[in-house]
Scaffold this active site. Structure first.
Site, mmCIF file in Angstrom:
data_model
loop_
_atom_site.group_PDB
_atom_site.id
_atom_site.type_symbol
_atom_site.label_atom_id
_atom_site.label_comp_id
_atom_site.label_asym_id
_atom_site.label_seq_id
_atom_site.Cartn_x
_atom_site.Cartn_y
_atom_site.Cartn_z
ATOM 1 N N ASP A 6 -1.776 -7.642 0.160
ATOM 2 C CA ASP A 6 -1.523 -6.278 0.618
ATOM 3 C C ASP A 6 -2.599 -5.412 -0.011
ATOM 4 O OD1 ASP A 6 -0.239 -4.138 1.866
ATOM 5 O OD2 ASP A 6 0.976 -3.697 0.098
ATOM 6 N N SER A 7 -2.631 -4.145 0.409
ATOM 7 C CA SER A 7 -3.543 -3.203 -0.224
ATOM 8 C C SER A 7 -3.137 -2.934 -1.664
ATOM 9 C CB SER A 7 -3.528 -1.885 0.542
ATOM 10 O OG SER A 7 -2.199 -1.368 0.547
ATOM 11 N N TYR A 38 -4.843 1.493 2.535
ATOM 12 C CA TYR A 38 -5.450 0.999 3.770
ATOM 13 C C TYR A 38 -5.182 1.964 4.933
ATOM 14 C CZ TYR A 38 -6.640 -3.864 2.388
ATOM 15 O OH TYR A 38 -7.207 -4.990 1.839
ATOM 16 N N GLY A 39 -4.019 2.572 4.889
ATOM 17 C CA GLY A 39 -3.544 3.342 6.045
ATOM 18 C C GLY A 39 -4.406 4.517 6.436
ATOM 19 N N CYS A 69 1.077 -7.215 4.644
ATOM 20 C CA CYS A 69 0.479 -5.913 4.934
ATOM 21 C C CYS A 69 0.566 -5.655 6.437
ATOM 22 C CB CYS A 69 -0.978 -5.887 4.483
ATOM 23 S SG CYS A 69 -1.820 -4.358 4.933
ATOM 24 N N ASN A 70 1.366 -4.674 6.808
ATOM 25 C CA ASN A 70 1.511 -4.341 8.232
ATOM 26 C C ASN A 70 0.222 -3.782 8.815
ATOM 27 O OD1 ASN A 70 4.613 -4.353 9.080
ATOM 28 N ND2 ASN A 70 4.464 -3.709 6.948
ATOM 29 N N THR A 71 -0.489 -2.995 8.027
ATOM 30 C CA THR A 71 -1.688 -2.337 8.550
ATOM 31 C C THR A 71 -2.708 -3.392 8.988
ATOM 32 O OG1 THR A 71 -1.249 -0.493 7.056
ATOM 33 C CG2 THR A 71 -3.434 -0.594 8.036
ATOM 34 N N GLU A 147 2.246 3.660 -5.298
ATOM 35 C CA GLU A 147 1.190 3.133 -6.181
ATOM 36 C C GLU A 147 1.229 3.807 -7.553
ATOM 37 O OE1 GLU A 147 -1.247 0.579 -5.725
ATOM 38 O OE2 GLU A 147 0.120 0.079 -4.100
ATOM 39 N N CYS A 178 5.707 -0.531 6.871
ATOM 40 C CA CYS A 178 4.737 -0.640 5.769
ATOM 41 C C CYS A 178 5.496 -1.229 4.599
ATOM 42 C CB CYS A 178 4.182 0.739 5.405
ATOM 43 S SG CYS A 178 3.250 0.754 3.861
ATOM 44 N N THR A 179 4.899 -2.200 3.937
ATOM 45 C CA THR A 179 5.636 -2.931 2.904
ATOM 46 C C THR A 179 5.858 -2.119 1.625
ATOM 47 O OG1 THR A 179 3.542 -3.965 2.218
ATOM 48 C CG2 THR A 179 4.949 -5.212 3.737
ATOM 49 N N HIS A 180 5.183 -0.983 1.505
ATOM 50 C CA HIS A 180 5.468 -0.111 0.357
ATOM 51 C C HIS A 180 6.830 0.598 0.505
ATOM 52 C CE1 HIS A 180 1.159 -0.532 -0.553
ATOM 53 N NE2 HIS A 180 1.359 0.100 -1.701
#
Ligand code: DGL
Length: 249
Positions: A6-7, A38-39, A69-71, A147, A178-180
């Site tokens: 992921d980012s 990333y988004g 990471c969905n993005t 983050e 989004c995984t966040h």
């Protein structure tokens, strides 16, 4: 060994589900924190980063890549997956399977600006679930909060409220695109109430990973954590969410 990337910290929400589902699998988690979020990046940049991440895992010698990471998945859905020698498990496809299983007809997707801009969630959901209504809403403020470790209190609550204000009121379900965002689950639940289902695609992703890899993924249950960003800050973030990684690896 299974690779997940992921980012940043969001991918840990997928890693946790994989670990629950596959306790003996050896995992390597890469957080591309040098490039988070990333988004907010262009599709061209994201395609380059996706290629670089797939190459990295090829060098690690992983047997499969479970997307966290969905993005990156959105970009791949839009422009095509780069060639890979190992199987890649797409997270947006898992989201669509979870929505289908839930029988939802009117769905909101909260995701990064790049994901919403790619239109991948709408296409993937409509291809799998006939007649579904999909509303995609970008939530660029949320990843920086996660983050920074700002998971509790007024600031993340206000940010989630702001995002949810753009969702229609009559939804059956809201998908964490989004995984966040599952790290802000308590805020989404509080703001949206109990009548809307909250769908975390990571659950389906983990079930599919087990089906795809089964005994091939049997190992010693090891997890390796790698960041392209600041090592010390990464370790501190992992400790904050209850993951202790010895500094001397
Ligand atoms: N967590 C990632 C996703 O699922 C990317 C978030 C970001 O860096 O913007 O899309």
């Amino acid at each position: 060994m299974i690779g997940l990337f992921d980012s940043g910290l969001g991918g840990l929400t997928v890693l946790a589900r994989i670990r629950e589902q596959m306790p003996a699998a050896d995992l390597v988690f890469f957080a591309d924190q040098a490039h988070v979020p990333y988004g907010d990046r262009t599709h061209g940049e994201l395609l380059q980063l996706l290629r670089a991440n797939l190459d990295r895992f090829e060098q690690y010698g992983v047997d499969a890549i479970v997307m966290a990471c969905n993005t990156s998945c959105a970009i791949a859905e839009r422009y095509g997956w780069p060639a890979s020698r190992v199987p890649i498990l797409d997270l947006i496809e898992s989201a669509a399977m979870a929505v289908e299983r839930g029988g939802f007809a009117r769905v909101g997707v909260v995701a990064t600006a790049a994901t919403v801009g790619a239109g991948s969630y709408g296409r993937t959901l409509r291809a799998r679930v006939g007649g579904i209504d999909v509303v995609e809403v970008p939530a660029p403020a949320l990843v920086p909060l996660v983050e920074a470790g700002a998971l509790l209190g007024d600031e993340p609550r206000a940010a989630v409220e702001e995002v949810c204000a753009h969702l229609p009121l009559d939804l059956d379900a809201v998908v964490y695109g989004c995984t966040h965002y599952p790290m802000l689950d308590s805020h989404f639940r509080a703001v949206l109430g109990n009548d809307v289902a909250l769908v975390d695609p990571a659950l389906m992703q983990a079930q599919r990973a087990e089906l795809l890899l089964g005994t091939r993924a049997q190992g010693a249950g090891r997890t390796e954590y790698v960041t392209s960003g600041d090592e010390v800050a990464f370790r501190a973030s992992l400790a904050r969410v209850g993951i202790l990684v010895p500094a001397s690896r």
